[in-house]
Scaffold this motif. Sequence first.
Motif, PDB file in Angstrom:
ATOM      1  N   LEU A   1       0.880  -1.291   0.053  1.00 48.02           N
ATOM      2  CA  LEU A   1      -0.184  -0.032   0.063  1.00 48.02           C
ATOM      3  C   LEU A   1       1.101   1.274  -0.160  1.00 48.02           C
ATOM      4  O   LEU A   1       1.288   1.197  -0.034  1.00 48.02           O
ATOM      5  N   SER A   2       0.604   2.186  -0.370  1.00 43.73           N
ATOM      6  CA  SER A   2       1.081   3.274  -0.617  1.00 43.73           C
ATOM      7  C   SER A   2      -0.046   4.340   0.345  1.00 43.73           C
ATOM      8  O   SER A   2      -0.889   3.909   0.536  1.00 43.73           O
ATOM      9  N   THR A   3       0.701   5.550   0.754  1.00 46.19           N
ATOM     10  CA  THR A   3      -0.153   6.246   0.830  1.00 46.19           C
ATOM     11  C   THR A   3      -1.543   7.071   0.061  1.00 46.19           C
ATOM     12  O   THR A   3      -2.280   6.966   1.057  1.00 46.19           O
ATOM     13  N   GLN A   4      -1.096   7.156  -0.878  1.00 47.41           N
ATOM     14  CA  GLN A   4      -1.993   7.300  -2.054  1.00 47.41           C
ATOM     15  C   GLN A   4      -3.192   6.189  -2.186  1.00 47.41           C
ATOM     16  O   GLN A   4      -3.987   6.254  -2.453  1.00 47.41           O
ATOM     17  N   LYS A   5      -2.677   4.772  -1.973  1.00 48.44           N
ATOM     18  CA  LYS A   5      -3.100   3.384  -2.781  1.00 48.44           C
ATOM     19  C   LYS A   5      -3.484   3.180  -1.982  1.00 48.44           C
ATOM     20  O   LYS A   5      -2.503   2.214  -1.175  1.00 48.44           O
ATOM     21  N   THR A   6      -4.608   2.615  -0.969  1.00 48.74           N
ATOM     22  CA  THR A   6      -4.607   1.482   0.110  1.00 48.74           C
ATOM     23  C   THR A   6      -5.681   0.839   0.210  1.00 48.74           C
ATOM     24  O   THR A   6      -5.986  -0.053   1.481  1.00 48.74           O
ATOM     25  N   ASN A   7      -5.804   0.212  -0.850  1.00 46.91           N
ATOM     26  CA  ASN A   7      -6.742  -0.959  -0.838  1.00 46.91           C
ATOM     27  C   ASN A   7      -6.274  -2.901  -0.730  1.00 46.91           C
ATOM     28  O   ASN A   7      -5.227  -2.954  -1.535  1.00 46.91           O
TER      29      ASN A   7
ATOM     30  N   THR B   1       8.525  -2.837 -12.646  1.00 51.84           N
ATOM     31  CA  THR B   1       7.311  -2.298 -12.778  1.00 51.84           C
ATOM     32  C   THR B   1       7.491  -1.465 -14.490  1.00 51.84           C
ATOM     33  O   THR B   1       8.205  -0.139 -14.051  1.00 51.84           O
ATOM     34  N   PRO B   2       6.643  -1.377 -15.130  1.00 52.00           N
ATOM     35  CA  PRO B   2       6.482   0.082 -16.383  1.00 52.00           C
ATOM     36  C   PRO B   2       5.977   0.791 -15.365  1.00 52.00           C
ATOM     37  O   PRO B   2       5.925   2.083 -15.930  1.00 52.00           O
ATOM     38  N   ALA B   3       5.619   0.982 -14.228  1.00 49.91           N
ATOM     39  CA  ALA B   3       5.194   2.209 -13.581  1.00 49.91           C
ATOM     40  C   ALA B   3       6.345   3.269 -13.072  1.00 49.91           C
ATOM     41  O   ALA B   3       6.039   3.851 -12.742  1.00 49.91           O
ATOM     42  N   GLU B   4       7.238   1.794 -12.544  1.00 51.13           N
ATOM     43  CA  GLU B   4       8.470   3.034 -12.130  1.00 51.13           C
ATOM     44  C   GLU B   4       8.953   4.070 -12.441  1.00 51.13           C
ATOM     45  O   GLU B   4       8.565   4.443 -13.220  1.00 51.13           O
ATOM     46  N   HIS B   5       9.006   5.351 -11.406  1.00 53.32           N
ATOM     47  CA  HIS B   5       9.133   5.880 -11.364  1.00 53.32           C
ATOM     48  C   HIS B   5       7.814   7.497 -11.691  1.00 53.32           C
ATOM     49  O   HIS B   5       7.666   8.435 -12.026  1.00 53.32           O
ATOM     50  N   LEU B   6       6.321   6.211 -11.840  1.00 51.90           N
ATOM     51  CA  LEU B   6       5.954   7.580 -12.247  1.00 51.90           C
ATOM     52  C   LEU B   6       4.433   7.096 -11.878  1.00 51.90           C
ATOM     53  O   LEU B   6       3.433   8.133 -11.225  1.00 51.90           O
TER      54      LEU B   6
ATOM     55  N   SER C   1      -1.619  15.106 -10.500  1.00 51.37           N
ATOM     56  CA  SER C   1      -1.308  16.446 -11.530  1.00 51.37           C
ATOM     57  C   SER C   1       0.116  17.006 -11.571  1.00 51.37           C
ATOM     58  O   SER C   1       0.964  16.188 -10.786  1.00 51.37           O
ATOM     59  N   SER C   2       0.389  17.568 -12.450  1.00 52.19           N
ATOM     60  CA  SER C   2       2.019  17.562 -12.791  1.00 52.19           C
ATOM     61  C   SER C   2       2.268  18.446 -12.038  1.00 52.19           C
ATOM     62  O   SER C   2       3.350  19.122 -11.587  1.00 52.19           O
ATOM     63  N   ALA C   3       1.425  19.498 -10.923  1.00 54.09           N
ATOM     64  CA  ALA C   3       1.817  20.363  -9.675  1.00 54.09           C
ATOM     65  C   ALA C   3       2.536  19.561  -8.596  1.00 54.09           C
ATOM     66  O   ALA C   3       3.309  19.753  -7.948  1.00 54.09           O
ATOM     67  N   ASP C   4       2.013  18.298  -8.712  1.00 52.95           N
ATOM     68  CA  ASP C   4       2.153  17.247  -7.650  1.00 52.95           C
ATOM     69  C   ASP C   4       4.218  16.807  -7.380  1.00 52.95           C
ATOM     70  O   ASP C   4       4.242  16.272  -8.767  1.00 52.95           O
ATOM     71  N   LYS C   5       4.376  16.982  -6.465  1.00 58.20           N
ATOM     72  CA  LYS C   5       6.205  16.483  -6.289  1.00 58.20           C
ATOM     73  C   LYS C   5       5.819  15.617  -5.525  1.00 58.20           C
ATOM     74  O   LYS C   5       7.417  15.089  -5.536  1.00 58.20           O
ATOM     75  N   ILE C   6       4.961  14.853  -5.757  1.00 53.49           N
ATOM     76  CA  ILE C   6       5.320  13.530  -5.782  1.00 53.49           C
ATOM     77  C   ILE C   6       4.701  12.468  -6.420  1.00 53.49           C
ATOM     78  O   ILE C   6       3.946  12.897  -7.426  1.00 53.49           O
ATOM     79  N   CYS C   7       4.957  10.700  -6.332  1.00 56.41           N
ATOM     80  CA  CYS C   7       3.873  10.292  -7.459  1.00 56.41           C
ATOM     81  C   CYS C   7       3.087   8.919  -6.574  1.00 56.41           C
ATOM     82  O   CYS C   7       3.716   9.425  -5.373  1.00 56.41           O
ATOM     83  N   SER C   8       2.723   8.501  -6.922  1.00 59.48           N
ATOM     84  CA  SER C   8       1.299   7.343  -6.421  1.00 59.48           C
ATOM     85  C   SER C   8       2.113   6.088  -5.622  1.00 59.48           C
ATOM     86  O   SER C   8       1.768   5.381  -4.593  1.00 59.48           O
TER      87      SER C   8
ATOM     88  N   CYS D   1       8.017  10.222  -0.099  1.00 58.55           N
ATOM     89  CA  CYS D   1       8.755   9.761  -1.539  1.00 58.55           C
ATOM     90  C   CYS D   1      10.283  10.422  -1.111  1.00 58.55           C
ATOM     91  O   CYS D   1      10.618  11.130  -0.145  1.00 58.55           O
ATOM     92  N   SER D   2      11.487   9.658  -1.099  1.00 59.85           N
ATOM     93  CA  SER D   2      12.708   9.637  -1.157  1.00 59.85           C
ATOM     94  C   SER D   2      13.416  10.479  -0.964  1.00 59.85           C
ATOM     95  O   SER D   2      14.090  11.793  -0.589  1.00 59.85           O
ATOM     96  N   LEU D   3      12.833  11.174  -2.471  1.00 59.41           N
ATOM     97  CA  LEU D   3      13.813  12.596  -2.816  1.00 59.41           C
ATOM     98  C   LEU D   3      12.645  13.713  -2.244  1.00 59.41           C
ATOM     99  O   LEU D   3      13.626  14.885  -2.022  1.00 59.41           O
ATOM    100  N   LYS D   4      11.678  13.466  -1.633  1.00 59.72           N
ATOM    101  CA  LYS D   4      11.204  14.344  -0.951  1.00 59.72           C
ATOM    102  C   LYS D   4      11.219  14.426   0.430  1.00 59.72           C
ATOM    103  O   LYS D   4      12.411  15.858   1.239  1.00 59.72           O
TER     104      LYS D   4
END
Lengths: 417, 417
Positions: free
Chosen positions: A60-66, A320-325, B392-399, B405-408
Amino acid sequence: MFSKNFLKKISSREKVSKTFLEKQLNLARIVIPANKCRDMSSPVAIGEGLKVKINTNIGLSTQKTNLNSEIKKMREAVRCGTHTVMDLSVSPNYRKLLKEILALSPVPVGTVPVYEVAIEAEKRRENFDKITFDDIYQALKRQAEAGVDFFTIHAGILKKSVQNLIKKKRVGGIVSRGGALLAHWMYINKKENPLYANFEVILELAKKYNITISLGDALRPGAIADSTDSHQIDELKVLGELVQRCRKNNVQVMVEGPGHIRLDEIPANMALEKKICHRAPFYILGPLTIDCAPGYDHIVSAVGGTVAAFYGADFLCVVTPAEHLRHPSLEDITNGVIASRIAAHSVDVLRFKDEWQKNLSISKFRARRDWRGMFNLAVDPKKAKRYRKDMSSADKICSMCGKFCSLKITEKCHFLK
Amino acid sequence: MFSKNFLKKISSREKVSKTFLEKQLNLARIVIPANKCRDMSSPVAIGEGLKVKINTNIGLSTQKTNLNSEIKKMREAVRCGTHTVMDLSVSPNYRKLLKEILALSPVPVGTVPVYEVAIEAEKRRENFDKITFDDIYQALKRQAEAGVDFFTIHAGILKKSVQNLIKKKRVGGIVSRGGALLAHWMYINKKENPLYANFEVILELAKKYNITISLGDALRPGAIADSTDSHQIDELKVLGELVQRCRKNNVQVMVEGPGHIRLDEIPANMALEKKICHRAPFYILGPLTIDCAPGYDHIVSAVGGTVAAFYGADFLCVVTPAEHLRHPSLEDITNGVIASRIAAHSVDVLRFKDEWQKNLSISKFRARRDWRGMFNLAVDPKKAKRYRKDMSSADKICSMCGKFCSLKITEKCHFLK
C-alpha cells in the motif's frame, strides 16, 4: 538450521545435489529465507550455482490503500513465477495487509521494517527524526513474530556517508525510501545510523527467528550518471563488513544492489559485490541502463537484469512499467514479473539442463505450429492465447505470414529435427 | 554518390564529422540507403562509429489487408523513433500500399522483392517453383523505379545449403519467408538460387538507382537450439563473398543476421560478421535469447539487441510482442519500436555525448520531480503522461511512495547536484 527433508525438497526443485546445496549453505553463498514461525508451500534458495530468482514488490502507498488490490497483485506475481514477494506498504493499514500476505503467500515474504516505524511515527504526528532504536526494535520484533522471512536492513549508510553526500553531490541523491528516512535522521540528529550502531541486537533477533538479513543499499545510484560512484562503493564496503558479522552470528545474509548502472559497468559491479561482500548472494533492483524510458522501465530492467545475472547477480527485484511514475496496477505487475523472468531465463537456459530442455520443447512445438504445446510452455500462456484469439488452435498458420509461412512452405522439405 | 550538402546533413544529425562520415563511406563500413528516384526528409546512415539504428517492419499479410492500418503503423513507428521502415506485404494489394508508403514515409523504405514475385505467381494460380529469374528481375526493376531505398536479397542460401539442411536437420528449420520460398524452389528445381546465379544483374540495377543491398540471412536460426550452427555460418561465408562483389561494383551493402542467439554466443556472432563480411554494417533481427516468451518477444529482443549492439551490431530490426503469434496491432508496433530504442539507447548513451547529456537531463528533472521536463525527454512521452493521469503535474510526488518519497524526504539535505 534446516531439516533434511526441507533441504531435499529445495535441492530437487533447484535441480542441484543435496551435497552441493549443503556446501553452498555452509559457505553462506546461498540463503533460504524462511522464518521459523511460518510455513510455506514454495520455499526457495537464492545464490551462487542456483537458478536466478525473482522478487516482486507489492504494498500500500499513502495514495493507494486498497488491501484486496495488493493481495491480487501478490497472487498474480506468483502466477507469473515470482520466487518471493516483499510487502513495502507505507500506509496506516499496513499491518492488516502484512498479516494477510503472510497467511496467503506460498513464497517467502520480505519487508523493510523501518517503514512500520515511519508509519507509526506519522500516526502519532511525530517526526521520524524523533524515533529511537527502541522504536525500530519493536517493529522488528513484531514482524519477526508475525513470520516475515527476510528483512531489508539499511545499516550500510553511515553518519559520514551523509556528510560525504553533501560534499560530493549527486545527480539522483538518495532513491531508497528507507535510506532517505535514515539519512534525514542522521542529518538532523548528527548521530550514527541506529541500525548500524545496534546491528548485534538485530542479529540476535534474526538468529532467533531464522530471518534472512538483506543488507539494503541506501546509497544505490538513482541515475546512471551516479553509476558506480564513491558513495555506492563506500557503502558496499560497509555491507561487506556487515556480511562478516552476520556470518559470525550464524545469520543468513544477502546484499542489495543497484538500481541504475551504465551497461558497460554491470560486469564490474557484479564482480565487486562478490569480492567485497565475500560472495554473499547479490539481490539487485533492475539494474536500469538508461533513465529516459519511464513507462517502459520493465524492459530496461530486463536488459540490465540479464547482463547482471550473466555476470553473477543471484536475485532480481522486479521493476514494473510504473516505476518512477505511479503505484503499479495489476497489469504493471504482470509485465514487470514477466520481464524479470525473461532476464532470469536468458541466463538459466545456459546453465540448467531442464531449462534448456523446456526451451527446446517450445521451439519444436513452434516448428510444427502446435499452438497448444507452445502455450503450455510459454512464460505467460494467458497472453499468448489472447494474441491468437482470432485464429483457431487448429490453424497451422498465424495472421502474420498467412499462407506465406516459412515453416508451411518448407513443410515437406525434411529440414526439421 | 552523395552531394556535399546531403552528407553535411547526415553528419550533423549523427554528431560525427563530415571527414569521418566520408572515410567510413569510402571504406563501405557505413551505408546510406537512398534511392536516386526518391526524396525523403529524414535520411539515415547506418554502420560502424554511428548511433545504433532501428528498422520497423510493416505490411499486409494474406489475413490482414487493410491499407490504412499499415499506414498508421508506419506513422506510429516514425513517431516512436524508427530510422527506416520495411514494407513486407504479402497480400494481393501490396502494390498500392508500397506506393503510399514510398510517398508518405520520411525515412528510408526497404522491401523483400521476392515477395512480389510470390504474390504475382499466386495471382496467376501458379506455383512459386515455376518462376524464373526474369520474374524476379521484373519485380526488382518495378520496385527500383518506384523508389525503394533498400532491398533484402536472399542470395546466400545455395543449392548445397538445401542438401545440407536435409542431411543435418534443424530444430527450427527455415524461418525466413524469402529464404523458404527460394529453398523450396531449389528443392524442387534442383538448380542454383536464381538470386545468387544472377547476382551481377541485380548489382547493375542496384547501382543504377543507388539501392542498398541488404544481404538476407535465409538460414538464420529460428530457435536458440540452432544458434550459431553450421548452416548459419556457411551462409555467412557466402554473404562475405557477396559483400566483396557489391563493393567491387560500387553498390552499398549491409548484412542481415539472426534471429535467435544464445546470450553467451552474441559477442562471437557480432565479431564473426564483422570479420567474415569485411566490416559491412550488421543488420540483425532481435536477437532473441530465449524461445519461451511469446507475447513478450519485444522484451527478449531488447535484451539480445542491447548486447548485440554493444558488441557491434549497427542496425536493429524491431520485434513486436506479436512475434510468433499474429500480425501486429498498432499498439504492438509502439511497444516493439520502444523496446528497440531502449536497446539502441543503452549503448548510444555510452558512446555519444549528446545522448549522455539527454539522459543526464531527464535524471536531473527526475531528482527535482519536474514531470514536464521528464515527459519532454522520455522515450514515449504519451505513455509516461498517461501513467501520471491521476496526479497533477504540479504534484511533487507520485502515487508509489506518496509522502514517503525519498527525494522529498531528503529535499533539504543538499545532496543534489
